[in-house]
Design a protein around this motif. Structure first.
Motif, short mmCIF file in Angstrom:
data_model
loop_
_atom_site.label_atom_id
_atom_site.label_comp_id
_atom_site.label_asym_id
_atom_site.label_seq_id
_atom_site.Cartn_x
_atom_site.Cartn_y
_atom_site.Cartn_z
N SER A 38 0.83 -1.21 0.00
CA SER A 38 0.00 0.00 0.00
C SER A 38 0.86 1.25 0.00
O SER A 38 0.43 2.32 -0.40
N ILE A 41 1.66 1.59 -3.98
CA ILE A 41 0.54 1.99 -4.84
C ILE A 41 -0.61 2.45 -3.96
O ILE A 41 -1.09 1.71 -3.11
N SER A 42 -1.04 3.66 -4.18
CA SER A 42 -2.11 4.20 -3.35
C SER A 42 -3.47 3.68 -3.83
O SER A 42 -3.62 3.24 -4.96
N LYS A 43 -4.42 3.76 -2.96
CA LYS A 43 -5.78 3.33 -3.27
C LYS A 43 -6.34 4.11 -4.45
O LYS A 43 -6.97 3.54 -5.34
N LYS A 44 -6.08 5.41 -4.50
CA LYS A 44 -6.58 6.23 -5.61
C LYS A 44 -5.99 5.79 -6.94
O LYS A 44 -6.68 5.73 -7.95
N GLU A 45 -4.70 5.50 -6.96
CA GLU A 45 -4.06 5.05 -8.20
C GLU A 45 -4.67 3.75 -8.69
O GLU A 45 -4.88 3.57 -9.89
N LEU A 46 -4.99 2.86 -7.77
CA LEU A 46 -5.60 1.60 -8.16
C LEU A 46 -7.01 1.82 -8.70
O LEU A 46 -7.41 1.22 -9.70
N GLN A 47 -7.77 2.70 -8.05
CA GLN A 47 -9.11 2.99 -8.53
C GLN A 47 -9.07 3.63 -9.92
O GLN A 47 -9.88 3.30 -10.78
N ILE A 48 -8.12 4.52 -10.15
CA ILE A 48 -7.97 5.15 -11.46
C ILE A 48 -7.63 4.11 -12.51
O ILE A 48 -8.20 4.10 -13.61
N ALA A 49 -6.73 3.19 -12.20
CA ALA A 49 -6.35 2.14 -13.15
C ALA A 49 -7.54 1.27 -13.50
O ALA A 49 -7.75 0.93 -14.67
N GLU A 52 -9.86 3.30 -15.78
CA GLU A 52 -9.31 3.40 -17.14
C GLU A 52 -9.57 2.13 -17.92
O GLU A 52 -9.94 2.17 -19.09
#
Length: 144
Positions: A38, A41-49, A52
């Motif tokens: 964690s 890779i942040s939670k926001k980055e994962l949600q964005i991926a 996309e």
């Protein structure tokens, strides 16, 4: 391998809205202990991926069903007439117009039958016409 598997599990948990343990065993040199993914890779980055990926999937589905996204490079609908009403020439035929836009030269462009396509990055899908006086024209395909 353990970190990659742990990262996938962590990403899946974030994508599903779960807050879970994102630690995996450290495998760097002689170090013992755990690596906290964690922190990488942040939670926001994962949600964005994840978002996309969903957008790409949706665009592909829309273009496969008959409307154009962007330049329509992925368009795989069945429109076979130009915007002025001319019938399209089959991509595998060289009459009435000789051309190099063939399945062999553009293998991933969906050059089937006489359907409008955009194999070469024009502004939007097009086709060669069956009119010997008009080589090619754009096709009228709805925008998604």
């Amino acid at each position: 391998m353990k970190i990659a598997l742990g990262l996938l599990v962590c990403m899946f948990g974030f994508a599903m809205g779960l807050d879970g343990d994102c630690r995996v065993p450290s495998v760097c040199g002689d170090q013992q202990g755990w690596t906290d993914l964690s922190a990488i890779i942040s939670k926001k980055e994962l949600q964005i991926a994840v978002l996309e990926e969903k957008v790409i999937e949706l665009e592909n589905r829309m273009e496969a069903t008959g409307c154009v996204v962007g330049k329509g490079i992925k368009y795989r609908g069945i429109v076979a007439m130009t915007e002025s009403g001319k019938a399209c020439q089959r991509w595998d035929k060289q009459a009435p117009h000789e051309h190099s836009r063939t399945k062999a030269n553009y293998p991933n462009s969906g050059l089937n039958a006489n359907f409008c396509r955009n194999p070469d990055g024009e502004a939007r899908p097009w086709c060669y016409t069956m009119d010997s006086e008009e080589r090619w024209e754009y096709c009228e395909i709805p925008i998604c």
